[in-house]
Enzyme design. Structure first.
Site, PDB file in Angstrom:
ATOM      1  N   GLY A 117     108.433 -31.975 122.103  1.00  0.00           N
ATOM      2  CA  GLY A 117     107.174 -31.587 121.504  1.00  0.00           C
ATOM      3  C   GLY A 117     106.891 -30.121 121.728  1.00  0.00           C
ATOM      4  CB  THR A 121     111.336 -31.685 126.800  1.00  0.00           C
ATOM      5  OG1 THR A 121     111.143 -30.523 126.001  1.00  0.00           O
ATOM      6  CG2 THR A 121     112.617 -32.387 126.363  1.00  0.00           C
ATOM      7  CB  VAL A 122     110.297 -37.386 127.135  1.00  0.00           C
ATOM      8  CG1 VAL A 122     110.594 -38.639 127.956  1.00  0.00           C
ATOM      9  CG2 VAL A 122     108.799 -37.191 127.012  1.00  0.00           C
ATOM     10  CG  ASP A 240     101.966 -39.941 118.644  1.00  0.00           C
ATOM     11  OD1 ASP A 240     101.982 -39.923 117.400  1.00  0.00           O
ATOM     12  OD2 ASP A 240     102.861 -39.441 119.336  1.00  0.00           O
TER      13      ASP A 240
END
Length: 596
Positions: A117, A121-122, A240
């Site tokens: 994003g 970050t994931v 979301d």
């Protein structure tokens, strides 16, 4: 930009050990968010504060003096990083030692990126002391631009989130300028993964009549609604809800990916004002409720109900309505058209006749444009459609075991979308005039390769400009300190089909950067150029629309042979703390100019 030479960069902060590689990887993949662990705007709002203990609070026995001296007040913290560290440490201190997760970056080994994003970050990761795989969201606190009080409160509230249909929060801690949030990793992926594998298993011909059956959809949506009911009863909005954020465990458990902080940071104390909810425009707005798009009076938890209706269509057809169109066109279609239905994605009559009246009623009621007419999560759970739902074992059989032989479909950073142009209507308003939507994703691999080439072009350095050089844009003429023409520009006349431009804007470090690029009428769109600037992290994601609009204005000036060579405009992203908007120094403003 098909033929553009995008130049410019932003200063980046280097992280240590695994975070360094992670940050570099995230910067190269920040175009869109399509992974199961979405990182743009998730949960906002807070739990009821009566149920939370604030950091550094004191307690007394009713009607008596405290049995021990109250603890000293918490230290005054002056930055989001310090606030996050204090909040995280306070939470860890409240846990029993046996329940504590490691809070040092060295205790985790980051693996692949599964969600990217604008500010986070994931990653999948491996907790070395516990010998367990987890998901870690790495949030750049400098980019979040949140207040100390908000950060402390929201980290604490997130830790209180405990529901079987919401992904579990384990711990959080600071790693350099990042906040790392450690969470449970669900090993069967997201419903987006399941949809892609299902399409691959049954074939595209069969999938066009429906991807998941009603029983599977009812079972999944029922569990999602339970999670949403929990959020809403505790004063939260997820914001979301989509297939990519609905995760599946190997025992058939359905959980909402709730990565909290980036969404929690967008609001404070349930404040849903326009200023607090701007961040919703990150990413493709296919699941976004009309009231969220309009940004006029704010919104409440009914926005999640709209998204659930879009999710229902997505689970049945495999895609959200309008998914083939650019974000700006999606906004227009959602606001101007009647609400989407199951048939919105249909290409022929009776294409989705396998789905019954109770399912279509659910979709219709969720997708009411008036939020007040949408049912609550609790009311939806009573709908007759959910009588078709089964238990977790059914999902294990239909969505895990039956698809076990189908390979996982890789996520692409973005879909190929239609091209188009921003045009001004008769009333002076900007509208998006689109070409034709793409009919297939077969070229996605070639698109990804082309995107990588463009990213390499975008790595060219930006020239730092002095603040005094920004003067003069307000009058509309060429600024006295406007960027100089490219070398040799005076000797040759550029092709009329191509315009050389430069955008002057401050980066996150508040330095003025000149970002040079070209616009080719036959190959580029202003929306596409603005999106590339966002993707390359050269402008804030909230400024995509305003940059595109002013780029189109400048193009119109050039085509009309106007003498105007520069435009200065206010940015939607605003200014940083302790800054005052100043058009002269381009604080909260940007300037776009034509090069000779």
């Amino acid at each position: 930009m098909s033929s553009s030479n995008l130049a410019g960069n932003t200063n980046t902060t280097t992280t240590s050990s695994a975070a360094s590689a992670a940050a570099a990887h995230s910067a190269a993949n920040a175009s869109t968010i399509t992974s199961e662990y979405s990182t743009t705007q998730t949960t906002t709002g807070t739990f009821n504060t009566d149920t939370l203990s604030s950091i550094g609070s004191t307690s007394t026995l009713h009607g008596s003096q405290p049995s021990q001296p109250p603890p000293p007040p918490p230290p005054q913290v002056s930055s989001p990083i310090a606030a996050a560290a204090a909040a995280s440490a306070a939470l860890v201190a409240q846990l029993n030692p046996a329940d504590r997760w490691p809070t040092e970056p060295s205790a985790y080994k980051l693996d692949e990126s599964i969600g990217v994003g604008a500010t986070a970050t994931v990653f999948t990761a491996y907790c070395l002391p516990r010998n367990e795989k987890v998901a870690i969201k790495c949030i750049n606190l400098e980019k979040c631009q949140t207040s100390v009080d908000e950060l402390s409160h929201e980290i604490q509230a997130m830790s209180q989130c405990n529901h079987p249909n919401v992904v579990s929060y384990y711990t959080s801690f600071i790693a350099q300028e990042e906040l790392w949030v450690v969470m449970r990793l669900l090993n069967c992926g997201s419903m987006l993964d399941i949809l892609k594998r299902k399409v691959k298993a049954i074939g595209k011909e069969q999938a066009q009549f429906g991807v998941l059956d009603e029983v599977s959809i009812a079972t999944v949506l029922r569990e999602v609604l339970k999670g949403l009911e929990y959020f809403h009863l505790n004063g939260q909005i997820h914001r979301d809800i989509k297939a990519g954020n609905i995760l599946l465990a190997d025992d058939g458990t359905i959980q909402i990916a709730d990565f909290g902080v980036s969404g929690w940071l967008a609001s404070s104390g349930g404040d849903l004002s326009r200023q607090k909810v701007r961040h919703t425009f990150v990413g493709t707005p296919c699941w976004m409720a009309p009231e969220v798009m309009e940004q006029v009076q704010g919104y409440d938890f009914k926005a999640d109900i709209w998204s659930l209706g879009i999710l229902a269509i997505e689970l049945a057809t495999g895609t959200a309505p309008y998914h083939k169109y650019p974000p700006m066109k999606v906004l227009m279609l959602t606001l101007q058209n009647d609400p989407p239905t199951l048939e919105t994605n249909a290409e022929r009559k009776d294409q989705y006749k396998a789905y019954g009246k109770s399912f279509k009623t659910l979709i219709r009621d969720c997708l009411q444009k008036d939020p007040a007419k949408r049912p609550t999560a609790s009311e939806l759970l009573k709908y007759s459609f959910f009588k078709k739902g089964k238990d977790k074992k059914y999902l294990v059989h239909t969505l895990i075991e039956n698809l076990a032989s189908v390979p996982v479909v890789a996520h692409h950073s973005s879909k190929k979308v239609a091209s188009g142009k921003l045009r001004k209507d008769a009333h002076g308003n900007w509208e998006f005039e689109y070409d034709s939507p793409q009919e297939s994703d077969d070229d996605s691999d070639l698109e990804d390769e082309e995107r990588e080439k463009k990213k390499k072009k975008a790595s060219a350095s930006a020239s730092g400009a002095g603040a005094a050089g920004a003067a003069g844009g307000a009058t509309g003429g060429a600024a006295s300190g406007a960027p100089s023409a490219q070398e040799g520009g005076g000797a040759t006349t550029p092709c009329p089909e191509t315009l050389n431009m430069v955008l002057r804007v401050r980066n996150q470090q508040r330095e003025l950067n000149d970002i040079k690029f070209d616009y080719t009428k036959s190959a580029d769109t202003v929306e596409g150029i603005a999106h590339e600037l966002v993707t390359a992290e050269l402008i804030d994601c909230h400024d995509l629309v305003i940059v595109a609009a002013n780029l189109q204005k400048l193009i119109d000036f050039a085509e009309s042979k106007s003498d105007r060579r520069s435009i200065t405009f206010a940015l939607n992203s605003g200014v940083h703390a302790n800054e005052i908007p100043d058009e002269r120094t381009l604080t909260g403003f940007a300037q776009i100019s034509l090069l000779d």
